[in-house]
Design a protein around this motif. Structure first.
Motif, mmCIF file in Angstrom:
data_model
loop_
_atom_site.group_PDB
_atom_site.id
_atom_site.type_symbol
_atom_site.label_atom_id
_atom_site.label_comp_id
_atom_site.label_asym_id
_atom_site.label_seq_id
_atom_site.Cartn_x
_atom_site.Cartn_y
_atom_site.Cartn_z
ATOM 1 N N LEU A 103 50.378 42.143 43.242
ATOM 2 C CA LEU A 103 49.055 41.260 42.674
ATOM 3 C C LEU A 103 48.361 42.426 42.156
ATOM 4 C CD1 LEU A 103 47.872 39.645 45.836
ATOM 5 C CD2 LEU A 103 49.305 38.760 44.179
ATOM 6 N N PRO A 128 42.632 40.613 38.768
ATOM 7 C CA PRO A 128 42.702 39.040 38.487
ATOM 8 C C PRO A 128 42.050 38.760 37.062
ATOM 9 C CG PRO A 128 40.827 39.674 39.834
ATOM 10 C CD PRO A 128 41.564 41.001 39.770
ATOM 11 N N THR A 180 39.888 37.295 35.683
ATOM 12 C CA THR A 180 38.918 36.184 35.696
ATOM 13 C C THR A 180 38.600 35.653 36.996
ATOM 14 O OG1 THR A 180 40.797 34.259 35.561
ATOM 15 C CG2 THR A 180 40.239 35.260 33.558
ATOM 16 N N GLU A 207 38.803 32.521 37.972
ATOM 17 C CA GLU A 207 39.376 31.463 38.678
ATOM 18 C C GLU A 207 40.835 32.201 39.473
ATOM 19 O OE1 GLU A 207 36.835 29.923 36.075
ATOM 20 O OE2 GLU A 207 38.138 31.456 35.688
ATOM 21 N N ARG A 208 41.395 33.129 38.801
ATOM 22 C CA ARG A 208 42.521 34.156 39.359
ATOM 23 C C ARG A 208 42.040 34.697 40.674
ATOM 24 N NH1 ARG A 208 44.277 36.453 33.756
ATOM 25 N NH2 ARG A 208 45.501 34.900 32.517
ATOM 26 N N ALA A 209 40.746 35.316 40.525
ATOM 27 C CA ALA A 209 40.257 36.149 41.776
ATOM 28 C C ALA A 209 40.275 34.848 42.998
ATOM 29 C CB ALA A 209 38.757 36.633 41.556
ATOM 30 N N ARG A 213 42.006 32.487 43.407
ATOM 31 C CA ARG A 213 43.269 32.222 44.104
ATOM 32 C C ARG A 213 43.872 33.259 44.714
ATOM 33 N NH1 ARG A 213 43.957 29.724 38.699
ATOM 34 N NH2 ARG A 213 44.820 31.457 37.812
ATOM 35 N N GLN A 214 43.694 34.564 44.198
ATOM 36 C CA GLN A 214 44.201 35.681 44.911
ATOM 37 C C GLN A 214 43.623 35.661 46.201
ATOM 38 O OE1 GLN A 214 43.679 39.460 43.041
ATOM 39 N NE2 GLN A 214 45.403 39.243 41.459
ATOM 40 N N TYR A 259 36.597 41.652 39.081
ATOM 41 C CA TYR A 259 37.546 41.097 38.360
ATOM 42 C C TYR A 259 38.332 42.087 37.813
ATOM 43 C CZ TYR A 259 34.440 36.990 38.765
ATOM 44 O OH TYR A 259 33.684 36.159 39.196
ATOM 45 N N SER A 303 41.145 41.759 44.105
ATOM 46 C CA SER A 303 39.740 40.805 43.854
ATOM 47 C C SER A 303 38.843 41.174 44.986
ATOM 48 C CB SER A 303 40.320 39.330 43.817
ATOM 49 O OG SER A 303 41.166 39.067 42.970
#
Length: 199
Positions: free
Chosen positions: A86, A89, A91, A93-95, A97-98, A152, A157
């Motif tokens: 991993l 992130p 962004t 949104e990716r953070a 999800r992580q 980010y 994250s």
């Protein structure tokens, strides 16, 4: 006839990370910073620890090629969730999800350090692996945390040195600065082995 002491080689941190710069300042050594400009894309099937070591070496070597007399420190961190790397992130949104995926899980943060000097043919590496157990996280906790700290630019994250510590159950490490981004115990060991005298 007295011999004059040879000046210590220039020390360069091959990183633009402010976290790594602040950590290296703890050793009270004079150093400069240079951007390594290395592609950080993982290889197909590359294990997280191997990725961290490869990138740390590549960063140190990239800057050492431009400054061949200098001692160059490279470092990289990869979060390992059940063998999957991993990265940062980038962004919100990716953070989200992580952190959703890491909720209730143990994540291993592999932080590699490399020391290179092209003129001396020197390339040494070391790796610190930190086991981090995340609490079971609620969606609103994740959202509040990310809005408060915007981590980010951090693998996984979360900033353990800041508010991110509240997301965790436990940290298991023999090099406490490794989780922040530069394993100083190992860096100091590499520098001493290269003949640098630490204050």
């Amino acid at each position: 006839m007295t011999q004059t002491a040879r000046p210590a080689p220039a020390l360069v941190l091959a990183s633009t990370s402010r976290y790594r710069r602040e950590l290296l300042q703890r050793l009270r050594l004079d150093f400069t910073v240079a951007a390594p400009e290395v592609d950080e894309t993982p290889g197909v099937g590359e294990a997280p620890a191997a990725l961290a070591l490869r990138l740390a070496r590549a960063k140190a070597q990239a800057v050492a090629a431009r400054q061949p007399q200098a001692l160059v420190i490279g470092s990289d961190q990869v979060a390992d969730l059940a063998g999957e790397p991993l990265g940062k992130p980038g962004t919100h949104e990716r953070a989200v999800r992580q952190l959703q995926r890491m909720s209730g899980q143990t994540v291993v943060f592999h932080t590699a350090a490399a020391l290179a000097c092209q003129a001396r043919g020197l390339l040494q590496t070391d790796l610190a692996s930190v086991r981090v157990r995340f609490r079971a996280l609620q969606a609103d906790e994740i959202e509040r945390y990310l809005r408060a700290e915007t981590p980010y630019d951090c693998a996984g994250s979360a900033k353990s040195e800041g508010l991110g510590i509240a997301l965790l159950e436990a940290i298991d490490s023999d090099d406490p600065t490794a989780l922040v981004g530069l394993p100083l115990i190992r860096v100091a060991r590499l520098l001493r082995a290269a003949g640098l005298r630490l204050p």
